[in-house]
Write an enzyme that holds these catalytic residues in place. Structure first.
Site, PDB file in Angstrom:
ATOM      1  N   LYS A   1       0.858  -1.193   0.000  1.00  0.00           N
ATOM      2  CA  LYS A   1       0.000   0.000   0.000  1.00  0.00           C
ATOM      3  C   LYS A   1       0.888   1.235   0.000  1.00  0.00           C
ATOM      4  CE  LYS A   1      -4.336   0.017   0.690  1.00  0.00           C
ATOM      5  NZ  LYS A   1      -5.327  -0.373  -0.361  1.00  0.00           N
TER       6      LYS A   1
ATOM      7  N   THR B   1      -3.647  -5.508   0.639  1.00  0.00           N
ATOM      8  CA  THR B   1      -3.021  -4.199   0.909  1.00  0.00           C
ATOM      9  C   THR B   1      -3.908  -3.403   1.869  1.00  0.00           C
ATOM     10  OG1 THR B   1      -4.046  -3.106  -0.998  1.00  0.00           O
ATOM     11  CG2 THR B   1      -1.924  -4.199  -1.353  1.00  0.00           C
TER      12      THR B   1
ATOM     13  N   ARG C   1      27.997  34.349  -8.813  1.00  0.00           N
ATOM     14  CA  ARG C   1      26.699  33.952  -9.370  1.00  0.00           C
ATOM     15  C   ARG C   1      25.749  33.575  -8.244  1.00  0.00           C
ATOM     16  NH1 ARG C   1      27.296  27.724 -11.839  1.00  0.00           N
ATOM     17  NH2 ARG C   1      27.872  26.750  -9.836  1.00  0.00           N
TER      18      ARG C   1
ATOM     19  N   GLN D   1      29.427  20.522  -7.569  1.00  0.00           N
ATOM     20  CA  GLN D   1      30.182  19.304  -7.279  1.00  0.00           C
ATOM     21  C   GLN D   1      31.076  19.471  -6.030  1.00  0.00           C
ATOM     22  OE1 GLN D   1      29.666  20.650 -10.279  1.00  0.00           O
ATOM     23  NE2 GLN D   1      29.840  19.187 -11.962  1.00  0.00           N
TER      24      GLN D   1
ATOM     25  N   HIS E   1      19.034  27.455 -12.236  1.00  0.00           N
ATOM     26  CA  HIS E   1      19.716  28.619 -12.790  1.00  0.00           C
ATOM     27  C   HIS E   1      18.875  29.899 -12.725  1.00  0.00           C
ATOM     28  CE1 HIS E   1      22.518  25.618 -14.159  1.00  0.00           C
ATOM     29  NE2 HIS E   1      21.601  25.032 -14.911  1.00  0.00           N
TER      30      HIS E   1
HETATM   31  O1  AZA Z   1      28.193  24.099 -10.483  1.00  0.00           O
HETATM   32  C1  AZA Z   1      28.090  23.836 -11.693  1.00  0.00           C
HETATM   33  N1  AZA Z   1      28.520  22.628 -12.138  1.00  0.00           N
HETATM   34  C2  AZA Z   1      28.461  22.270 -13.452  1.00  0.00           C
HETATM   35  O2  AZA Z   1      28.872  21.154 -13.809  1.00  0.00           O
HETATM   36  C3  AZA Z   1      27.916  23.228 -14.368  1.00  0.00           C
HETATM   37  N2  AZA Z   1      27.708  23.224 -15.708  1.00  0.00           N
HETATM   38  N3  AZA Z   1      27.160  24.411 -16.035  1.00  0.00           N
HETATM   39  N4  AZA Z   1      27.022  25.160 -14.928  1.00  0.00           N
HETATM   40  C4  AZA Z   1      27.479  24.445 -13.872  1.00  0.00           C
HETATM   41  N5  AZA Z   1      27.575  24.762 -12.547  1.00  0.00           N
END
Ligand code: AZA
Length: 295
Positions: A10, A57, A176, A228, A256
């Site tokens: 469920k 269920t 940014r 990353q 973005h």
């Molecule tokens: O932080 C980011 N990692 C990316 O791999 C990436 N690619 N475009 N903008 C990005 N900004």
């Protein structure tokens, strides 16, 4: 053809539980959405239309409410383990139970500077979730997570030094906006039994608080070279802070915000260091994932 795999149960079982402290009058609430899926000797219900092996269920839904009445529903790691253990102990032909619990936010209101005894607000779509997999004779695997925690920083994020070739238009930037919805998961060492989970109850809330604090502090304070790099720092800090966690996963969309060039209108400067008005993008979005292990 043959039945290669099967699990059923469920989904979207919504459960609310209130605790009333008789002495103080303070009430505490929990709201969850639960999914339970069972595996075992159930093949004939698929292959032979034989329902003699089927725990309906509907019965599973009833069971969840009964267990919520009879047992603590927090931390979710415990309640998920209670539910999963119940099913494999109650039905000898059921050998694996997969329990997913989504806990929704009901944050106690502060009224006139004081915590209100019985009023709460939904301060965000953020949820605290667990995936608990109980396997007969093997133990309990628990993955805890934070999901839907929307964050944004208006600076302190850079992205440069990436590959520039005939496919590249993205300009490099040293300043940014960075915005994402945190989806962070920490996987625990295997627990041998429900008793072992009960022995570690305080660790689950502490880990959730640490994971949330580390995520927010790292996001805010690190000058991010990329999604990353920032998520890796978050994950390694959680690994260091929670000894019983074996791996940490992050999955972060890069939401973005595009600059809007307004120079066509009377020469308005709204790009680069003059950018103030941006266009938040619904898509496409970056999606960055990682798994960090202890060693
Ligand atoms: O932080 C980011 N990692 C990316 O791999 C990436 N690619 N475009 N903008 C990005 N900004």
């Amino acid at each position: 053809s043959k039945l290669a795999a099967a699990r059923y149960g469920k989904d979207n079982v919504r459960v609310y539980k209130v605790h009333r402290d008789q002495k103080t009058g303070v009430q505490t609430v929990v709201e969850m959405t639960i999914c339970v899926l069972l595996e075992g000797e159930i093949d004939v219900s698929y292959t032979k239309a034989d329902n003699s092996v089927v725990v309906a269920t509907d019965s599973m839904k009833n069971t969840i409410f009964i267990l919520a009445k009879q047992h603590p529903v927090t931390p979710p790691e415990l309640f998920g383990s209670i539910i999963g253990t119940h099913f494999i102990e109650t039905y000898k032909h059921i050998h694996v139970a997969h329990v997913n619990i989504i806990t929704h936010r009901w944050t106690r209101m502060t009224i006139d500077g004081k915590p209100h005894p019985h009023s709460f607000l939904r301060d965000g779509a953020e949820t605290r979730n667990v995936q608990v997999d109980v396997t007969e004779g093997k133990g309990i695997e628990i993955a805890s997570s934070i999901s839907g925690l929307h964050v944004l920083k208006s600076t302190g994020s850079e992205f440069w030094g990436f590959i520039r070739d005939e496919y590249t238009t993205l300009p490099e930037t040293r300043d940014r906006i960075l915005s994402t919805e945190v989806d962070a998961t920490w996987k625990w060492k295997k627990f041998d039994s429900l008793q072992a989970v009960k022995a570690d109850i305080p660790k689950f809330d502490r880990a959730w608080s640490l994971a949330r604090e580390i995520t927010l502090k790292t996001f805010a304070e690190e000058v991010s070279a990329s999604v990353q790099a920032t998520m890796y720092k978050m994950a390694e800090k959680i690994i260091a802070a929670v000894p019983d966690v074996e791996t940490v996963d992050y999955s972060l969309p890069n939401k973005h915000y595009f600059e809007v060039d307004l120079s066509w209108h009377k020469g308005i400067k709204n790009t680069g260091k003059d950018a103030e008005v941006y266009a938040p993008q619904s898509g496409p979005n970056g999606l960055i994932k990682c798994t960090v292990s202890r060693s």
